[in-house]
Motif scaffolding. Structure first.
Motif, PDB file in Angstrom:
ATOM      1  N   ALA A 214       0.837  -1.207   0.000  1.00 39.70           N
ATOM      2  CA  ALA A 214       0.000   0.000   0.000  1.00 39.70           C
ATOM      3  C   ALA A 214       0.870   1.255   0.000  1.00 39.70           C
ATOM      4  CB  ALA A 214      -0.927  -0.005   1.208  1.00 39.70           C
ATOM      5  N   ARG A 215       1.991   1.185   0.724  1.00 42.49           N
ATOM      6  CA  ARG A 215       2.874   2.359   0.769  1.00 42.49           C
ATOM      7  C   ARG A 215       3.548   2.586  -0.582  1.00 42.49           C
ATOM      8  NH1 ARG A 215       7.018   1.901   5.218  1.00 42.49           N
ATOM      9  NH2 ARG A 215       5.190   1.396   6.439  1.00 42.49           N
ATOM     10  N   VAL A 216       3.962   1.494  -1.239  1.00 43.32           N
ATOM     11  CA  VAL A 216       4.562   1.639  -2.571  1.00 43.32           C
ATOM     12  C   VAL A 216       3.540   2.242  -3.537  1.00 43.32           C
ATOM     13  CG1 VAL A 216       5.459   0.367  -4.564  1.00 43.32           C
ATOM     14  CG2 VAL A 216       6.275  -0.173  -2.275  1.00 43.32           C
ATOM     15  N   ARG A 217       2.282   1.797  -3.426  1.00 40.48           N
ATOM     16  CA  ARG A 217       1.237   2.338  -4.298  1.00 40.48           C
ATOM     17  C   ARG A 217       1.041   3.843  -4.060  1.00 40.48           C
ATOM     18  NH1 ARG A 217      -2.521  -0.760  -6.882  1.00 40.48           N
ATOM     19  NH2 ARG A 217      -2.145  -2.998  -6.861  1.00 40.48           N
ATOM     20  N   VAL A 218       0.981   4.229  -2.792  1.00 43.26           N
ATOM     21  CA  VAL A 218       0.805   5.648  -2.460  1.00 43.26           C
ATOM     22  C   VAL A 218       2.013   6.450  -2.946  1.00 43.26           C
ATOM     23  CG1 VAL A 218       0.800   7.251  -0.503  1.00 43.26           C
ATOM     24  CG2 VAL A 218      -0.806   5.339  -0.551  1.00 43.26           C
ATOM     25  N   ASP A 219       3.209   5.912  -2.697  1.00 44.25           N
ATOM     26  CA  ASP A 219       4.424   6.611  -3.117  1.00 44.25           C
ATOM     27  C   ASP A 219       4.454   6.790  -4.634  1.00 44.25           C
ATOM     28  OD1 ASP A 219       5.407   6.855  -0.551  1.00 44.25           O
ATOM     29  OD2 ASP A 219       6.793   5.160  -0.698  1.00 44.25           O
ATOM     30  N   LEU A 220       4.129   5.718  -5.358  1.00 45.87           N
ATOM     31  CA  LEU A 220       4.213   5.781  -6.825  1.00 45.87           C
ATOM     32  C   LEU A 220       3.185   6.772  -7.374  1.00 45.87           C
ATOM     33  CD1 LEU A 220       5.467   4.795  -9.443  1.00 45.87           C
ATOM     34  CD2 LEU A 220       3.872   2.869  -9.422  1.00 45.87           C
ATOM     35  N   ALA A 221       1.948   6.691  -6.867  1.00 46.93           N
ATOM     36  CA  ALA A 221       0.927   7.648  -7.319  1.00 46.93           C
ATOM     37  C   ALA A 221       1.353   9.072  -6.980  1.00 46.93           C
ATOM     38  CB  ALA A 221      -0.417   7.320  -6.679  1.00 46.93           C
ATOM     39  N   ALA A 222       1.963   9.247  -5.809  1.00 48.03           N
ATOM     40  CA  ALA A 222       2.447  10.579  -5.416  1.00 48.03           C
ATOM     41  C   ALA A 222       3.500  11.078  -6.394  1.00 48.03           C
ATOM     42  CB  ALA A 222       3.025  10.521  -4.003  1.00 48.03           C
ATOM     43  N   ALA A 223       4.409  10.193  -6.810  1.00 46.23           N
ATOM     44  CA  ALA A 223       5.471  10.611  -7.739  1.00 46.23           C
ATOM     45  C   ALA A 223       4.877  11.090  -9.059  1.00 46.23           C
ATOM     46  CB  ALA A 223       6.450   9.455  -7.970  1.00 46.23           C
TER      47      ALA A 223
ATOM     48  N   GLU B 242      -3.955  12.298 -12.863  1.00 41.38           N
ATOM     49  CA  GLU B 242      -5.152  11.452 -12.720  1.00 41.38           C
ATOM     50  C   GLU B 242      -4.850  10.126 -12.032  1.00 41.38           C
ATOM     51  OE1 GLU B 242      -7.852  12.406 -16.601  1.00 41.38           O
ATOM     52  OE2 GLU B 242      -6.001  11.286 -16.988  1.00 41.38           O
ATOM     53  N   VAL B 243      -3.567   9.825 -11.831  1.00 37.38           N
ATOM     54  CA  VAL B 243      -3.186   8.517 -11.300  1.00 37.38           C
ATOM     55  C   VAL B 243      -3.615   8.378  -9.837  1.00 37.38           C
ATOM     56  CG1 VAL B 243      -1.184   7.068 -10.722  1.00 37.38           C
ATOM     57  CG2 VAL B 243      -1.258   8.290 -12.913  1.00 37.38           C
ATOM     58  N   LYS B 244      -4.177   7.223  -9.505  1.00 34.41           N
ATOM     59  CA  LYS B 244      -4.592   6.941  -8.126  1.00 34.41           C
ATOM     60  C   LYS B 244      -3.935   5.644  -7.648  1.00 34.41           C
ATOM     61  CE  LYS B 244      -9.276   8.889  -8.774  1.00 34.41           C
ATOM     62  NZ  LYS B 244      -8.861  10.237  -8.749  1.00 34.41           N
ATOM     63  N   ALA B 245      -3.613   5.602  -6.373  1.00 26.07           N
ATOM     64  CA  ALA B 245      -2.891   4.450  -5.810  1.00 26.07           C
ATOM     65  C   ALA B 245      -3.602   3.130  -6.077  1.00 26.07           C
ATOM     66  CB  ALA B 245      -2.699   4.654  -4.310  1.00 26.07           C
ATOM     67  N   SER B 246      -4.943   3.137  -5.992  1.00 23.78           N
ATOM     68  CA  SER B 246      -5.695   1.879  -6.120  1.00 23.78           C
ATOM     69  C   SER B 246      -5.906   1.474  -7.574  1.00 23.78           C
ATOM     70  CB  SER B 246      -7.060   2.023  -5.432  1.00 23.78           C
ATOM     71  OG  SER B 246      -7.807   3.032  -6.094  1.00 23.78           O
ATOM     72  N   GLN B 247      -5.581   2.355  -8.521  1.00 22.55           N
ATOM     73  CA  GLN B 247      -5.876   2.069  -9.930  1.00 22.55           C
ATOM     74  C   GLN B 247      -4.629   1.757 -10.758  1.00 22.55           C
ATOM     75  OE1 GLN B 247      -8.230   5.413 -11.249  1.00 22.55           O
ATOM     76  NE2 GLN B 247      -9.990   4.799 -10.021  1.00 22.55           N
ATOM     77  N   LEU B 248      -3.479   1.618 -10.096  1.00 17.92           N
ATOM     78  CA  LEU B 248      -2.243   1.315 -10.825  1.00 17.92           C
ATOM     79  C   LEU B 248      -2.337  -0.069 -11.465  1.00 17.92           C
ATOM     80  CD1 LEU B 248       0.094   2.694  -8.058  1.00 17.92           C
ATOM     81  CD2 LEU B 248      -0.036   3.612 -10.392  1.00 17.92           C
ATOM     82  N   VAL B 249      -1.683  -0.226 -12.593  1.00 19.57           N
ATOM     83  CA  VAL B 249      -1.681  -1.505 -13.306  1.00 19.57           C
ATOM     84  C   VAL B 249      -0.483  -2.321 -12.839  1.00 19.57           C
ATOM     85  CG1 VAL B 249      -1.595  -2.608 -15.580  1.00 19.57           C
ATOM     86  CG2 VAL B 249      -2.743  -0.393 -15.295  1.00 19.57           C
ATOM     87  N   MET B 250      -0.747  -3.611 -12.528  1.00 23.26           N
ATOM     88  CA  MET B 250       0.350  -4.495 -12.125  1.00 23.26           C
ATOM     89  C   MET B 250       0.745  -5.339 -13.334  1.00 23.26           C
ATOM     90  SD  MET B 250       0.536  -7.176  -8.923  1.00 23.26           S
ATOM     91  CE  MET B 250      -0.044  -5.998  -7.710  1.00 23.26           C
ATOM     92  N   ILE B 251       2.056  -5.345 -13.650  1.00 24.13           N
ATOM     93  CA  ILE B 251       2.540  -6.087 -14.810  1.00 24.13           C
ATOM     94  C   ILE B 251       3.772  -6.901 -14.420  1.00 24.13           C
ATOM     95  CG2 ILE B 251       1.692  -4.498 -16.577  1.00 24.13           C
ATOM     96  CD1 ILE B 251       4.269  -3.087 -16.603  1.00 24.13           C
ATOM     97  N   ASP B 252       4.119  -7.877 -15.277  1.00 25.02           N
ATOM     98  CA  ASP B 252       5.364  -8.615 -15.023  1.00 25.02           C
ATOM     99  C   ASP B 252       6.481  -8.023 -15.876  1.00 25.02           C
ATOM    100  OD1 ASP B 252       5.133  -9.616 -17.587  1.00 25.02           O
ATOM    101  OD2 ASP B 252       4.440 -11.611 -16.956  1.00 25.02           O
ATOM    102  N   LEU B 253       7.642  -8.659 -15.840  1.00 27.45           N
ATOM    103  CA  LEU B 253       8.818  -8.101 -16.514  1.00 27.45           C
ATOM    104  C   LEU B 253       8.665  -8.029 -18.032  1.00 27.45           C
ATOM    105  CD1 LEU B 253      12.075  -9.418 -14.798  1.00 27.45           C
ATOM    106  CD2 LEU B 253      11.395  -7.045 -15.185  1.00 27.45           C
ATOM    107  N   ASP B 254       7.737  -8.821 -18.586  1.00 27.66           N
ATOM    108  CA  ASP B 254       7.513  -8.771 -20.031  1.00 27.66           C
ATOM    109  C   ASP B 254       6.361  -7.845 -20.403  1.00 27.66           C
ATOM    110  OD1 ASP B 254       9.563 -10.622 -20.614  1.00 27.66           O
ATOM    111  OD2 ASP B 254       8.258 -12.242 -19.921  1.00 27.66           O
ATOM    112  N   GLY B 255       5.811  -7.160 -19.404  1.00 25.35           N
ATOM    113  CA  GLY B 255       4.709  -6.242 -19.681  1.00 25.35           C
ATOM    114  C   GLY B 255       3.349  -6.916 -19.691  1.00 25.35           C
ATOM    115  N   ASN B 256       3.292  -8.225 -19.350  1.00 22.38           N
ATOM    116  CA  ASN B 256       1.993  -8.908 -19.270  1.00 22.38           C
ATOM    117  C   ASN B 256       1.205  -8.378 -18.077  1.00 22.38           C
ATOM    118  OD1 ASN B 256       2.534 -10.776 -21.434  1.00 22.38           O
ATOM    119  ND2 ASN B 256       3.938 -11.798 -20.022  1.00 22.38           N
TER     120      ASN B 256
END
Ligand SMILES: [Zn+2]
Length: 263
Positions: free
Chosen positions: A21-30, A69-83
């Protein structure tokens, strides 16, 4: 998470969040901070962060969103190949945009965040053969640790990842993408953002100095080295309760100007 006051969130709630959750908040903040400080490029360039845990998963913005417009809860999770692993808004991610990021995340697990910009000052410096010059105090924090990567066209070719990683090297956190833009990386999102904020400012100063066409005061290499070491010590002194005080200050700024980042 949207109804607490600014002091409640940054001082009381943020330190108690789970690691993810903290990484999500930090990333959205950035993302919001990059927009706030006018370092965004429409919907292009990306900031990515490693999801804590054993999986090689990463968070990135939904493709097509402006950074504010980015929100912590709406970030997309992907793997190293972009899947796509998780995509709450069903907007997808930009696999082409992730090429550079996946190279770094795949080769440097020590780096938890990779931040890329195209700004006028950053692209200007990236287009010069000299690169960053050690001609002012701000610039001396980058006296060492800066890599460069030659331009090969828009980074769609996965084979470029090998050359990019080799150019970055095993320790550096700054990468100037020649004729293209800037990248900073960090042990956490806050470090990557702070490095970019400072690097962008150094690029602006250097362009202003060059535009002045005035003779430049040179700084002795011994003083350059000393100042670089002083910056390193200063960064270590700035932790408080496990958090970097400068990052907390940026979060408090967002609580005033763009609090939706943590939704
Ligand atoms: Zn780019």
């Amino acid at each position: 998470m949207s109804h607490q006051s600014e002091s409640d969130f940054v001082t009381d709630i943020y330190p108690t969040l789970s690691e993810e959750a903290r990484v999500r908040v930090d990333l959205a903040a950035a993302y919001h901070l990059i927009e706030h400080f006018q370092m965004s490029d429409s919907i292009y360039t990306h900031i990515s962060a490693r999801v804590p845990g054993d999986n090689e998963y990463f968070l990135i913005n939904p493709y097509g969103t402006r950074f504010s417009e980015v929100k912590a809860s709406q970030l997309v999770m992907i793997d190293l190949d972009g899947n796509i692993i998780d995509d709450p808004c069903n907007m997808g991610a930009n696999p082409a945009g992730f090429t550079i990021h996946s190279a770094i995340h795949g080769a440097r697990p020590d780096l938890k965040c990779a931040l890329h910009t195209h700004t006028v000052a950053g692209v200007s410096i990236a287009s010069t053969q000299t690169g960053l010059l050690p001609i002012n105090q701000w610039a001396l924090q980058f006296y060492h640790g800066v890599s460069r990567h030659a331009y090969e066209g828009i980074a769609l070719n996965l084979e470029e990842r090998e050359r990019l990683v080799k150019d970055l090297g095993p320790e550096n956190k700054i990468l100037i993408l020649d004729n293209h833009g800037l990248m900073t990386m960090g042990n956490d999102v806050g470090e990557a953002f702070t490095l970019m904020f400072n690097l962008e400012r150094v690029c602006k100063v250097q362009m202003a100095v060059l535009a002045s066409a005035q003779p430049v005061n040179q700084i002795d290499s011994t003083v350059c080295e000393l100042t670089y070491q002083q910056y390193k010590q200063f960064a270590e002194m700035s932790q408080r309760g496990g958090f970097h005080v400068e990052w907390l200050a940026y979060l408090r700024l967002l609580e005033k100007v763009s609090p939706s980042y943590r939704d």
